[in-house]
Every structure is written in C-alpha cells, then in structure tokens.
Design a protein around this motif. Structure first.
Motif, PDB file in Angstrom:
ATOM      1  N   PHE A  59       1.445  15.025   2.166  1.00 56.25           N
ATOM      2  CA  PHE A  59       0.778  15.322   3.092  1.00 56.25           C
ATOM      3  C   PHE A  59       0.492  14.242   4.132  1.00 56.25           C
ATOM      4  CE2 PHE A  59      -3.495  16.437   5.004  1.00 56.25           C
ATOM      5  CZ  PHE A  59      -3.137  17.573   5.760  1.00 56.25           C
ATOM      6  N   GLY A  60       0.326  13.052   3.631  1.00 54.40           N
ATOM      7  CA  GLY A  60       0.171  12.024   4.784  1.00 54.40           C
ATOM      8  C   GLY A  60       1.234  11.492   5.354  1.00 54.40           C
ATOM      9  N   GLY A  61       2.437  11.693   4.732  1.00 55.02           N
ATOM     10  CA  GLY A  61       3.695  11.712   5.341  1.00 55.02           C
ATOM     11  C   GLY A  61       3.835  12.516   6.538  1.00 55.02           C
ATOM     12  N   LEU A  62       3.413  13.911   6.324  1.00 54.46           N
ATOM     13  CA  LEU A  62       3.606  14.950   7.297  1.00 54.46           C
ATOM     14  C   LEU A  62       2.432  14.644   8.452  1.00 54.46           C
ATOM     15  CD1 LEU A  62       4.217  17.897   8.595  1.00 54.46           C
ATOM     16  CD2 LEU A  62       2.206  18.461   6.905  1.00 54.46           C
ATOM     17  N   ILE A  63       1.224  14.184   8.281  1.00 55.84           N
ATOM     18  CA  ILE A  63       0.231  13.996   9.372  1.00 55.84           C
ATOM     19  C   ILE A  63       0.970  12.698  10.109  1.00 55.84           C
ATOM     20  CG2 ILE A  63      -2.007  12.993   9.665  1.00 55.84           C
ATOM     21  CD1 ILE A  63      -1.900  16.070   8.939  1.00 55.84           C
ATOM     22  N   ILE A  64       1.370  11.788   9.437  1.00 53.11           N
ATOM     23  CA  ILE A  64       1.695  10.495  10.135  1.00 53.11           C
ATOM     24  C   ILE A  64       3.046  10.913  11.034  1.00 53.11           C
ATOM     25  CG2 ILE A  64       2.902   8.364   9.804  1.00 53.11           C
ATOM     26  CD1 ILE A  64       1.254   7.991   7.459  1.00 53.11           C
ATOM     27  N   SER A  65       3.879  11.532  10.684  1.00 55.60           N
ATOM     28  CA  SER A  65       5.020  11.998  11.289  1.00 55.60           C
ATOM     29  C   SER A  65       4.711  13.012  12.621  1.00 55.60           C
ATOM     30  CB  SER A  65       6.125  12.444  10.506  1.00 55.60           C
ATOM     31  OG  SER A  65       5.823  13.832  10.119  1.00 55.60           O
ATOM     32  N   VAL A  66       3.775  13.781  12.231  1.00 59.51           N
ATOM     33  CA  VAL A  66       3.222  14.666  13.517  1.00 59.51           C
ATOM     34  C   VAL A  66       2.539  13.871  14.438  1.00 59.51           C
ATOM     35  CG1 VAL A  66       1.511  16.495  13.925  1.00 59.51           C
ATOM     36  CG2 VAL A  66       3.221  16.837  12.073  1.00 59.51           C
ATOM     37  N   GLY A  67       1.483  13.038  13.865  1.00 58.52           N
ATOM     38  CA  GLY A  67       0.779  12.206  14.890  1.00 58.52           C
ATOM     39  C   GLY A  67       1.703  11.275  15.559  1.00 58.52           C
ATOM     40  N   PHE A  68       2.897  10.671  15.089  1.00 60.98           N
ATOM     41  CA  PHE A  68       3.983   9.881  15.860  1.00 60.98           C
ATOM     42  C   PHE A  68       4.591  10.934  16.837  1.00 60.98           C
ATOM     43  CE2 PHE A  68       8.412   8.372  16.337  1.00 60.98           C
ATOM     44  CZ  PHE A  68       8.141   6.980  16.386  1.00 60.98           C
ATOM     45  N   GLU A  69       4.798  11.958  16.605  1.00 63.17           N
ATOM     46  CA  GLU A  69       5.385  12.980  17.631  1.00 63.17           C
ATOM     47  C   GLU A  69       4.511  13.229  18.748  1.00 63.17           C
ATOM     48  OE1 GLU A  69       7.859  15.532  19.476  1.00 63.17           O
ATOM     49  OE2 GLU A  69       8.511  14.207  17.980  1.00 63.17           O
ATOM     50  N   LEU A  70       3.373  13.527  18.294  1.00 62.81           N
ATOM     51  CA  LEU A  70       2.234  13.760  19.354  1.00 62.81           C
ATOM     52  C   LEU A  70       1.986  12.643  20.443  1.00 62.81           C
ATOM     53  CD1 LEU A  70      -0.344  15.854  17.532  1.00 62.81           C
ATOM     54  CD2 LEU A  70       1.066  16.690  19.121  1.00 62.81           C
ATOM     55  N   VAL A  71       2.088  11.569  19.915  1.00 60.80           N
ATOM     56  CA  VAL A  71       1.898  10.278  20.737  1.00 60.80           C
ATOM     57  C   VAL A  71       3.043  10.235  21.465  1.00 60.80           C
ATOM     58  CG1 VAL A  71       1.614   7.711  20.749  1.00 60.80           C
ATOM     59  CG2 VAL A  71       0.330   9.182  19.035  1.00 60.80           C
ATOM     60  N   GLY A  72       4.266  10.422  21.120  1.00 60.27           N
ATOM     61  CA  GLY A  72       5.425  10.211  21.937  1.00 60.27           C
ATOM     62  C   GLY A  72       5.381  11.469  22.931  1.00 60.27           C
ATOM     63  N   GLU A  73       5.188  12.515  22.790  1.00 62.43           N
ATOM     64  CA  GLU A  73       5.081  13.542  23.683  1.00 62.43           C
ATOM     65  C   GLU A  73       3.931  13.511  24.906  1.00 62.43           C
ATOM     66  OE1 GLU A  73       5.292  17.607  22.397  1.00 62.43           O
ATOM     67  OE2 GLU A  73       6.364  17.119  20.487  1.00 62.43           O
ATOM     68  N   ILE A  74       2.902  13.000  24.338  1.00 60.19           N
ATOM     69  CA  ILE A  74       1.743  12.995  25.514  1.00 60.19           C
ATOM     70  C   ILE A  74       1.686  11.510  26.025  1.00 60.19           C
ATOM     71  CG2 ILE A  74      -0.969  12.645  25.433  1.00 60.19           C
ATOM     72  CD1 ILE A  74      -0.915  14.652  22.960  1.00 60.19           C
ATOM     73  N   VAL A  75       2.072  10.490  25.414  1.00 58.29           N
ATOM     74  CA  VAL A  75       1.958   9.291  26.037  1.00 58.29           C
ATOM     75  C   VAL A  75       3.383   8.914  26.665  1.00 58.29           C
ATOM     76  CG1 VAL A  75       1.731   6.799  25.688  1.00 58.29           C
ATOM     77  CG2 VAL A  75       0.325   8.431  24.442  1.00 58.29           C
ATOM     78  N   PHE A  76       4.495   9.289  26.140  1.00 55.96           N
ATOM     79  CA  PHE A  76       5.776   8.962  26.582  1.00 55.96           C
ATOM     80  C   PHE A  76       6.636  10.063  27.136  1.00 55.96           C
ATOM     81  CE2 PHE A  76       4.869   5.754  23.137  1.00 55.96           C
ATOM     82  CZ  PHE A  76       4.640   4.695  23.996  1.00 55.96           C
ATOM     83  N   GLY A  77       6.038  10.989  27.008  1.00 62.11           N
ATOM     84  CA  GLY A  77       6.559  12.224  27.670  1.00 62.11           C
ATOM     85  C   GLY A  77       8.051  13.008  26.945  1.00 62.11           C
ATOM     86  N   TRP A  78       8.096  12.649  25.873  1.00 63.07           N
ATOM     87  CA  TRP A  78       9.175  13.293  24.763  1.00 63.07           C
ATOM     88  C   TRP A  78       9.171  14.816  25.128  1.00 63.07           C
ATOM     89  CZ3 TRP A  78       8.350  10.386  19.717  1.00 63.07           C
ATOM     90  CH2 TRP A  78       8.560   9.117  19.765  1.00 63.07           C
ATOM     91  N   SER A  79      10.101  15.362  24.842  1.00 62.37           N
ATOM     92  CA  SER A  79      10.267  16.660  24.607  1.00 62.37           C
ATOM     93  C   SER A  79      10.438  17.019  23.154  1.00 62.37           C
ATOM     94  CB  SER A  79      11.517  17.383  25.366  1.00 62.37           C
ATOM     95  OG  SER A  79      11.773  18.480  25.055  1.00 62.37           O
ATOM     96  N   GLY A  80       9.444  18.084  22.706  1.00 62.92           N
ATOM     97  CA  GLY A  80       9.397  18.207  21.126  1.00 62.92           C
ATOM     98  C   GLY A  80       8.485  19.569  21.000  1.00 62.92           C
ATOM     99  N   PHE A  81       8.091  19.532  19.960  1.00 57.47           N
ATOM    100  CA  PHE A  81       7.323  20.796  19.607  1.00 57.47           C
ATOM    101  C   PHE A  81       6.140  21.335  20.389  1.00 57.47           C
ATOM    102  CE2 PHE A  81       4.820  18.272  16.956  1.00 57.47           C
ATOM    103  CZ  PHE A  81       3.592  18.824  16.832  1.00 57.47           C
ATOM    104  N   TYR A  82       5.393  20.222  20.501  1.00 55.00           N
ATOM    105  CA  TYR A  82       4.179  20.371  21.498  1.00 55.00           C
ATOM    106  C   TYR A  82       4.183  21.122  22.822  1.00 55.00           C
ATOM    107  CZ  TYR A  82      -0.720  19.913  22.752  1.00 55.00           C
ATOM    108  OH  TYR A  82      -1.956  20.280  23.247  1.00 55.00           O
ATOM    109  N   SER A  83       5.413  20.267  23.586  1.00 54.83           N
ATOM    110  CA  SER A  83       5.539  20.707  24.745  1.00 54.83           C
ATOM    111  C   SER A  83       6.549  21.786  25.186  1.00 54.83           C
ATOM    112  CB  SER A  83       6.479  19.166  25.379  1.00 54.83           C
ATOM    113  OG  SER A  83       7.735  19.054  24.972  1.00 54.83           O
ATOM    114  N   ASN A  84       7.314  22.258  23.741  1.00 55.47           N
ATOM    115  CA  ASN A  84       8.076  23.243  23.654  1.00 55.47           C
ATOM    116  C   ASN A  84       7.689  24.629  23.333  1.00 55.47           C
ATOM    117  OD1 ASN A  84      11.012  22.578  25.188  1.00 55.47           O
ATOM    118  ND2 ASN A  84      10.208  20.844  23.975  1.00 55.47           N
ATOM    119  N   SER A  85       6.106  24.686  22.897  1.00 56.12           N
ATOM    120  CA  SER A  85       5.654  25.721  22.316  1.00 56.12           C
ATOM    121  C   SER A  85       4.816  26.700  23.026  1.00 56.12           C
ATOM    122  CB  SER A  85       4.889  25.221  21.302  1.00 56.12           C
ATOM    123  OG  SER A  85       3.894  24.193  21.588  1.00 56.12           O
ATOM    124  N   GLY A  86       4.919  26.676  24.425  1.00 57.43           N
ATOM    125  CA  GLY A  86       4.220  27.269  25.263  1.00 57.43           C
ATOM    126  C   GLY A  86       4.199  28.716  25.007  1.00 57.43           C
TER     127      GLY A  86
END
Length: 203
Positions: A59-86
C-alpha cells in the motif's frame, strides 16, 4: 502505445517497486514488534515464522507512486491518469480512503485476528466507500452475444461484492511467502497491457 507513454509507465513502475522494496524491511520489523507472525503449525505450510503486514509495504508503494504521478501532473504538466480522467466521475481521494480502510482492516486482523463478522463488515465498509467514490461495474460483456449488459442499480451491490470477494481471494492464496504479491503483480501487468491497448491512461 507511444514511447512516451511506455516511458511514463516504466518510471511509475520503477517508483512503485523501489518504494515497496524499501518499505518491506520496516513492515517486517513492525510485524515482529507487534507479534503479527504466522508460526508453523498443522494448518500452515510455512516451516519457519513468517511476518505478516506485508500489505502495508504494498500500500505504501502504491501511495508513493500515485503521489509521484500527481506531483508530476500538477507541477510539471505531465499527461496521466488525473489529467485524462475528465470523462470519468471518480473521486480519487475517496478511492484512496476506501483502500486505506481495506488495508487497515487487514492490518488489524494480522495483529489481533478479527472475528470473521468484524473483518467482513470492515471490508464491506471499505468497498462501499470505493463505490461511493465512483468506481462501479456498470456494464459487463454480454456472454450470449454482441455488446454489453447494463446492470442498472445492481452495479452498486455487485461492485461491493466483487471488491470484498477479490480481497478475500488474495487472503486465501496468501499461504506461501510472496504468492499473493506475485499473483497481484501478474494481475496488475495484465491490466496495464489492457489499459494501454485501449488507450485508457487513467486506468
């Protein structure tokens, strides 16, 4: 499947693996401190004491990887699950809360051996939270012909049943060290391939 998407998935997989790998020793030490140990016995196949609480590392690995993804999408503008789930109405924090409740129930059971009724009730609550967050099996492939069968109001209880059943299936096969984690990893890889082939980045 483009190279950028493959690289993106590979980076996330590496982060998840590294985080889980680092968290396994602390989870073992915590299990030993709390005596959350499977000792050898007539109903067990392990021949030496085996620490529980491995789910905390996963669960810790899941949370850290999802957090890593969210930071990338919100701060660095990556295209991923959060920005593509409208097009999906999913409350991701609610999903994480439901997963956290499911993990907490499992961890408490590892330490204190909950009664089946209490454990089942906790799992149902966790599954209901996830369903209320928007994760629902609203349609299934028609086994008798083309197209899909829409479940209507049945999607709520069936999704809860599915989530609780899946959690207990993993519990039942967790009789050998690494078996549950291995089967879960195989399932995750299969889902990753399906998600890529269908262009579902949010999945």
């Amino acid at each position: 499947m483009d190279d950028i998407s493959l690289l993106h998935a590979a980076v996330l997989a590496a982060v998840a693996f590294a985080a889980t790998f680092v968290l396994v020793p602390p989870s073992i030490r915590l299990a030993q401190r709390l005596n959350a140990i499977d000792y050898p016995g007539p109903r067990r196949i392990n021949t030496q004491p085996m620490p529980r609480l491995g789910g905390l590392a996963l669960f810790g690995g899941l949370i850290i990887s999802v957090g890593f993804e969210l930071v990338g999408e919100i701060v660095f503008g990556w295209s991923g699950f959060y920005s593509n789930s409208g097009h999906l109405v999913i409350n991701y924090p609610g999903v994480v809360l439901g997963l956290a409740v499911m993990v907490l129930v499992g961890a408490i059971d590892d330490v204190h051996q909950l009664s089946p009724v209490l454990k089942f009730a906790g799992q149902i609550i966790a599954a209901i939270i996830i369903v209320m967050a928007g994760v629902q099996l609203d349609q299934i492939k028609n086994p008798f012909g083309a197209g899909f069968l829409y479940l209507g109001w049945l999607d709520y209880p069936l999704t809860v049943l599915y989530l609780v059943a899946f959690a207990n299936i993993i519990n039942l096969i967790d009789g050998m060290d690494g078996l549950a984690a291995g089967i879960t990893a195989i399932s995750a890889i299969a889902m990753l391939v399906l998600a890529f082939t269908r262009g579902r980045l949010e999945v």
